[in-house]
Design an enzyme around this catalytic site. Structure first.
Site, PDB file in Angstrom:
ATOM      1  N   HIS A   1      20.006  -0.107  23.993  1.00 35.86           N
ATOM      2  CA  HIS A   1      19.855  -0.344  22.545  1.00 35.86           C
ATOM      3  C   HIS A   1      20.893   0.442  21.756  1.00 35.86           C
ATOM      4  O   HIS A   1      21.530  -0.079  20.835  1.00 35.86           O
ATOM      5  CB  HIS A   1      18.458   0.098  22.092  1.00 35.86           C
ATOM      6  CG  HIS A   1      17.347  -0.833  22.467  1.00 35.86           C
ATOM      7  ND1 HIS A   1      17.382  -2.180  22.205  1.00 35.86           N
ATOM      8  CD2 HIS A   1      16.147  -0.592  23.067  1.00 35.86           C
ATOM      9  CE1 HIS A   1      16.252  -2.732  22.630  1.00 35.86           C
ATOM     10  NE2 HIS A   1      15.493  -1.795  23.160  1.00 35.86           N
TER      11      HIS A   1
ATOM     12  N   HIS B   1      16.906   1.731  29.299  1.00 34.53           N
ATOM     13  CA  HIS B   1      16.543   0.751  28.266  1.00 34.53           C
ATOM     14  C   HIS B   1      17.001   1.226  26.880  1.00 34.53           C
ATOM     15  O   HIS B   1      17.651   0.485  26.135  1.00 34.53           O
ATOM     16  CB  HIS B   1      15.028   0.537  28.289  1.00 34.53           C
ATOM     17  CG  HIS B   1      14.521  -0.481  27.330  1.00 34.53           C
ATOM     18  ND1 HIS B   1      14.113  -1.741  27.720  1.00 34.53           N
ATOM     19  CD2 HIS B   1      14.355  -0.444  25.972  1.00 34.53           C
ATOM     20  CE1 HIS B   1      13.718  -2.418  26.664  1.00 34.53           C
ATOM     21  NE2 HIS B   1      13.849  -1.647  25.574  1.00 34.53           N
ATOM     22  N   GLU B   2      16.684   2.471  26.533  1.00 39.33           N
ATOM     23  CA  GLU B   2      17.007   2.979  25.195  1.00 39.33           C
ATOM     24  C   GLU B   2      18.508   3.180  25.017  1.00 39.33           C
ATOM     25  O   GLU B   2      19.035   2.966  23.914  1.00 39.33           O
ATOM     26  CB  GLU B   2      16.256   4.284  24.934  1.00 39.33           C
ATOM     27  CG  GLU B   2      14.729   4.178  25.016  1.00 39.33           C
ATOM     28  CD  GLU B   2      14.151   3.103  24.122  1.00 39.33           C
ATOM     29  OE1 GLU B   2      14.782   2.754  23.106  1.00 39.33           O
ATOM     30  OE2 GLU B   2      13.060   2.591  24.445  1.00 39.33           O
TER      31      GLU B   2
ATOM     32  N   PRO C   1       0.829  -1.216   0.000  1.00 36.87           N
ATOM     33  CA  PRO C   1       0.000   0.000   0.000  1.00 36.87           C
ATOM     34  C   PRO C   1       0.860   1.262   0.000  1.00 36.87           C
ATOM     35  O   PRO C   1       1.944   1.301   0.594  1.00 36.87           O
ATOM     36  CB  PRO C   1      -0.797  -0.120   1.310  1.00 36.87           C
ATOM     37  CG  PRO C   1      -0.752  -1.567   1.673  1.00 36.87           C
ATOM     38  CD  PRO C   1       0.551  -2.083   1.160  1.00 36.87           C
TER      39      PRO C   1
ATOM     40  N   GLY D   1       1.968   4.002  -4.916  1.00 39.04           N
ATOM     41  CA  GLY D   1       1.628   4.816  -6.080  1.00 39.04           C
ATOM     42  C   GLY D   1       0.952   4.075  -7.208  1.00 39.04           C
ATOM     43  O   GLY D   1       1.019   4.501  -8.365  1.00 39.04           O
TER      44      GLY D   1
END
Length: 508
Positions: free
Chosen positions: A333, A329-330, A105, A108
């Site tokens: 990562h 936490h971030e 989706p 175009g």
């Protein structure tokens, strides 16, 4: 003419019965109700055809569609039989009757169909597959017949020698027969097949059927055979160059600040469709309006990318303890991502968006279509790093890692099914679930050990940096890399150097 004749005969019968002295009021009432019902049903079946499938005044050209150069070339080649009929006829080429556009989706497909009508100077009629399907016998088939009839009539009216009928979501109309409980679906599809069979490739005006779907696997095989949808064209997600082309088209005429780097934005938006890129530019302009700025800056584009990916900022207000945990936490990562793939962290934020309390947005090194065992291991390491950073600091984990675990498990399953695990090549269909689950747990366990060893030396530094993240709410990738480099320069023999190959990691 027939209606007037019926009305005249009906009036004469009523007068005759009245002259004989019969009470005609009950008969008159029943006839009136029948006429009213007939009128309502007739309007129900005819009205959608007259409104939804009206001719579209197309003003879209192929030059206005970015990121689909291969698909455009293939489509224009298929459309040349409408433009150069004499040359096609001289070579004995059978013109195409149908073209099927497939792809995700927002890539175009509808724009491509409108541009096809502009390119060939054809009448363009558009309809959705769902508009043909109703639980009334014969309604869908009638609409199909009327659509083809109106396409030819409209082309003659506008003095054009071709017409394009575009059916969006054709998987609703053209799904495999016998799968529906109601026979009306099959009758509608049968009528479409009949109309395409009856289309003459020599008559004028010539009718070409175009359709779009993101589920070509659901279509009935009779639709896809030669003589119906002869050509299938893949309209896929744009690559980096395609995204850059789309961004240039969408930002044309918009006031951009001097710091805007469209090439960097194109690199950051890996996996974006054309519709998402259009929404991105629009959201950046809205942010400029909201901040009462006259130009759109790079930072506004960055915020717009976050909004398109994650949604608008929510009104949720986490507690200070939750914010500190999310920051830890971030950062986990981000550290593992930067150690394994330097320069990939775009920014870190703990501002809640959508269902996420925080996230790290990464810039892919390049558009990838194949992944090695080491690259999949790296992605697993990054996914597990958040919860392991929490564990190092708090001594426990939280529910915030649920999506990370799902991602890591999916990557591990991909490794097993692609023959990249210790059990080697497998037959996915005959692979016992117990064997698959055992190997997935082994992969996750080994990568968990590797990730924990990477994060252990940063334990104290993460806790200190998390305070800055909580205060700032959002940290850019450059600021994070400066902190990481300062931390690595400090005398600490446990701190790892930048790792570019997961095979150099312990347990990788």
């Amino acid at each position: 003419m027939i209606k007037e004749w019926i009305v005249g005969v009906g009036v004469a019968v009523f007068v005759f019965l009245a002259v004989l002295g019969l009470n005609v009021l009950p008969i008159f009432f029943l006839v009136g109700v029948s006429i009213a019902l007939w009128y309502v049903m007739d309007r129900r079946s005819a009205a959608p055809v007259a409104t939804r499938e009206a001719p579209v005044r197309h003003q879209v050209s192929f030059d206005q569609i970015g990121g689909q150069e291969h698909a455009k070339r293939e489509l224009m080649e298929a459309l040349d039989f409408l433009k150069y009929r004499d040359k096609i006829k001289a070579l004995g080429i059978r013109p195409l009757k149908g073209i099927l556009l497939t792809g995700p989706p927002g890539t175009g497909k509808t724009l491509m169909a409108k541009a096809a009508a502009t390119y060939t100077d054809s009448v363009f009629l558009s309809a959705s597959g769902s508009e043909f399907v109703e639980m009334y016998v014969g309604v869908g088939a009638q609409r199909v017949r009327d659509l083809f009839r109106r396409a030819r009539a409209q082309a003659k009216k506008e003095n054009k020698d071709s017409a394009i009928i575009f059916i969006d979501e054709i998987d609703v109309l053209g799904a495999r027969r016998g799968q529906h409980s109601h026979q009306e679906y099959d009758q509608t599809l049968n009528q479409l097949l009949t109309e395409m069979d009856g289309m003459s490739t020599t008559q004028s005006p010539l009718v070409l059927v175009m359709a779009a779907t993101n589920r070509p696997d659901m279509l009935d095989s009779a639709l896809l055979r030669p003589g119906r949808f002869d050509r299938q064209i893949k309209v896929d997600l744009p690559d980096k160059e395609g995204r850059l082309h789309i961004l240039k088209i969408q930002t044309k005429g918009k006031p951009l600040a001097a710091d805007v780097d469209l090439e960097h934005i194109a690199k950051e938006t890996y996996g974006f469709s054309g519709a998402q890129l259009e929404s991105l530019v629009n959201e950046a302009a809205i942010i400029a309006l909201r901040n009462d700025k006259q130009e759109i800056s790079q930072e506004m584009f960055r915020d717009a990318v976050d909004k398109v990916l994650m949604g608008e900022k929510t009104g949720r207000k986490p507690t200070d303890e939750e914010l500190h945990r999310v920051a830890i936490h971030e950062i986990g990562h981000a550290i593992v991502s930067e150690l394994m793939r330097p320069g990939t962290v775009s920014h870190i934020t703990i501002a809640p968006r959508g269902n996420a309390l925080g996230f790290v947005r990464q810039i892919p090194e390049s558009d990838r279509y194949l992944y090695t065992r080491e690259q999949l291991q790296q992605q697993i390491n990054v996914a597990l790093a958040g919860c392991l950073a929490e564990e190092l600091h708090f001594g426990n984990r939280s529910t915030g890692a649920q999506n990370d675990f799902m991602q890591a498990s999916s990557l591990a399953r991909t490794m097993v099914k692609c023959g990249l695990s210790r059990i080697g090549i497998v037959d996915e269909e005959n692979l016992p679930d117990t064997v698959l689950d055992t190997e997935v747990r082994y992969i996750l366990s080994e990568q968990e050990k590797a990730t924990r060893e990477l994060l252990q030396p940063f334990k104290d530094a993460i806790a200190e940096f998390a305070k800055s993240v909580v205060e700032e709410e959002s940290i850019s990738g450059d600021a994070f890399r400066e902190w990481l480099e300062r931390t690595q320069r400090q005398p600490n023999p446990e701190l790892p150097a930048v790792v570019n190959d997961a095979s150099a990691l312990p347990f990788a």
